[in-house]
Design a protein around this motif. Structure first.
Motif, PDB file in Angstrom:
ATOM      1  N   ALA A 191     -13.816  22.900 -38.782  1.00  0.00           N
ATOM      2  CA  ALA A 191     -13.704  21.701 -39.447  1.00  0.00           C
ATOM      3  C   ALA A 191     -13.175  22.002 -40.871  1.00  0.00           C
ATOM      4  CB  ALA A 191     -15.020  20.894 -39.692  1.00  0.00           C
ATOM      5  N   ARG A 192     -13.726  23.240 -41.343  1.00  0.00           N
ATOM      6  CA  ARG A 192     -13.159  23.751 -42.588  1.00  0.00           C
ATOM      7  C   ARG A 192     -11.702  24.308 -42.415  1.00  0.00           C
ATOM      8  NH1 ARG A 192     -18.498  26.442 -42.540  1.00  0.00           N
ATOM      9  NH2 ARG A 192     -19.829  25.637 -44.044  1.00  0.00           N
ATOM     10  N   ALA A 193     -11.298  24.740 -41.474  1.00  0.00           N
ATOM     11  CA  ALA A 193      -9.934  25.329 -41.241  1.00  0.00           C
ATOM     12  C   ALA A 193      -8.888  24.036 -41.034  1.00  0.00           C
ATOM     13  CB  ALA A 193      -9.827  26.100 -39.755  1.00  0.00           C
ATOM     14  N   VAL A 194      -9.304  23.068 -40.567  1.00  0.00           N
ATOM     15  CA  VAL A 194      -8.395  22.022 -40.436  1.00  0.00           C
ATOM     16  C   VAL A 194      -8.180  21.346 -41.936  1.00  0.00           C
ATOM     17  CG1 VAL A 194      -8.323  19.644 -39.484  1.00  0.00           C
ATOM     18  CG2 VAL A 194      -9.161  21.406 -38.104  1.00  0.00           C
ATOM     19  N   TYR A 195      -9.345  21.246 -42.582  1.00  0.00           N
ATOM     20  CA  TYR A 195      -9.134  20.623 -43.942  1.00  0.00           C
ATOM     21  C   TYR A 195      -8.338  21.492 -44.827  1.00  0.00           C
ATOM     22  CZ  TYR A 195     -10.509  18.933 -48.534  1.00  0.00           C
ATOM     23  OH  TYR A 195     -10.287  18.297 -49.823  1.00  0.00           O
ATOM     24  N   TRP A 196      -8.550  23.105 -44.706  1.00  0.00           N
ATOM     25  CA  TRP A 196      -7.600  24.004 -45.529  1.00  0.00           C
ATOM     26  C   TRP A 196      -6.158  23.848 -44.853  1.00  0.00           C
ATOM     27  CZ3 TRP A 196      -8.872  29.583 -45.745  1.00  0.00           C
ATOM     28  CH2 TRP A 196      -8.208  30.351 -46.624  1.00  0.00           C
ATOM     29  N   SER A 197      -5.918  23.463 -43.743  1.00  0.00           N
ATOM     30  CA  SER A 197      -4.629  23.554 -43.193  1.00  0.00           C
ATOM     31  C   SER A 197      -3.725  22.268 -43.479  1.00  0.00           C
ATOM     32  CB  SER A 197      -4.803  24.078 -41.993  1.00  0.00           C
ATOM     33  OG  SER A 197      -4.988  23.051 -41.018  1.00  0.00           O
ATOM     34  N   ILE A 198      -3.982  21.190 -43.391  1.00  0.00           N
ATOM     35  CA  ILE A 198      -3.213  19.937 -43.414  1.00  0.00           C
ATOM     36  C   ILE A 198      -3.335  19.446 -44.941  1.00  0.00           C
ATOM     37  CG2 ILE A 198      -3.236  17.652 -42.916  1.00  0.00           C
ATOM     38  CD1 ILE A 198      -4.872  18.237 -40.255  1.00  0.00           C
ATOM     39  N   PRO A 199      -1.757  19.451 -45.197  1.00  0.00           N
ATOM     40  CA  PRO A 199      -1.457  19.192 -46.412  1.00  0.00           C
ATOM     41  C   PRO A 199      -1.026  17.649 -46.845  1.00  0.00           C
ATOM     42  CG  PRO A 199       0.134  20.452 -45.633  1.00  0.00           C
ATOM     43  CD  PRO A 199      -0.738  20.293 -45.053  1.00  0.00           C
ATOM     44  N   GLU A 200      -1.188  17.018 -47.640  1.00  0.00           N
ATOM     45  CA  GLU A 200      -0.511  15.837 -48.091  1.00  0.00           C
ATOM     46  C   GLU A 200       0.969  15.842 -47.608  1.00  0.00           C
ATOM     47  OE1 GLU A 200      -1.216  14.352 -51.699  1.00  0.00           O
ATOM     48  OE2 GLU A 200      -3.381  14.425 -51.844  1.00  0.00           O
ATOM     49  N   LYS A 201       1.170  14.616 -46.944  1.00  0.00           N
ATOM     50  CA  LYS A 201       2.654  14.268 -46.776  1.00  0.00           C
ATOM     51  C   LYS A 201       2.940  15.016 -45.478  1.00  0.00           C
ATOM     52  CE  LYS A 201       3.441  11.777 -50.124  1.00  0.00           C
ATOM     53  NZ  LYS A 201       3.338  10.305 -50.276  1.00  0.00           N
ATOM     54  N   SER A 202       2.105  15.660 -44.679  1.00  0.00           N
ATOM     55  CA  SER A 202       2.652  16.337 -43.330  1.00  0.00           C
ATOM     56  C   SER A 202       2.188  15.550 -42.315  1.00  0.00           C
ATOM     57  CB  SER A 202       1.416  17.576 -43.000  1.00  0.00           C
ATOM     58  OG  SER A 202      -0.055  16.998 -43.282  1.00  0.00           O
TER      59      SER A 202
END
Length: 208
Positions: A191-202
């Motif tokens: 869950a932490r890794a997904v939050y960290w890896s997905i930026p806005e506009k992706s």
């Protein structure tokens, strides 16, 4: 008479099961083709994109069609108008406590001979958060219930969403918009890794 009824029931179950199984196979085949078509479009660009594949219960981080990282989905549910495959753009991420570096006041750094900027790490990322997509769809991510703290946090988080979601559905209906919400459960580190890896506009592909 009872034995005859049981025999007939068993017979109809046997002849209907292959048809039901065939329908499921065909439906999954169509979804996989739709997913492949959307991936081909995104893989033509150099940008990283994300695939939430509920058929496989996996989240994939990809670039040019190459799988860079994957996470296992432990549980999934959805609200609102159904669809098979759709591509969304991330509008924003929100959480109760947004990760941030320590605030440094002007002049403070002069008082310290050995000053080091504290960088955000994976452990600083939230495990419960919301990803809002352009167009109104919303993705809720929370960790699995492991231990008292996690279980308590999930209880309050789920209760809050259970109360607000019907209101959001009504509000969107009054505005003439369709409401789509998705719940995904991951382990805490994922869950932490997904939050960290997905930026806005992706770009995110959801395959249900």
């Amino acid at each position: 008479m009872i034995m005859l009824f049981r025999s007939l029931t068993f017979f109809f179950i046997l002849i209907s099961f292959p048809a039901y199984a065939a329908d499921n196979v065909m439906e999954n085949y169509i979804k996989q083709n739709q997913l492949l078509e959307e991936e081909i479009k995104l893989s033509r660009k150099p940008d990283i994109y994300y695939v939430f594949n509920m058929l496989e219960m996996k989240i994939y981080i990809k670039a040019r069609g190459i799988n860079l990282k994957e996470f296992s989905i432990q549980d999934f549910s959805r609200w609102g108008k159904p669809f098979s495959v759709n591509v969304f753009k991330v509008k924003r991420k929100s959480t109760f406590i947004k990760p941030a570096r320590e605030t440094i006041k002007p002049g403070d750094e002069k008082k310290k001979d050995n000053f080091e900027l504290e960088a955000l790490e994976l452990k600083d990322m939230p495990t419960r958060y919301t990803i809002v997509f352009e167009g109104g769809a919303t993705l809720f991510i929370r960790p699995s219930s492991e231990g008292f703290i996690s279980t308590t946090g999930n209880f309050f988080y789920s209760s809050y969403k259970l109360l607000t979601r019907p209101l959001l559905m009504v509000w969107n209906t009054l505005k003439g918009k369709s409401y789509k919400a998705f719940n995904i459960v991951l382990n805490e580190n994922d869950a932490r890794a997904v939050y960290w890896s997905i930026p806005e506009k992706s770009a995110v592909i959801l395959c249900l």
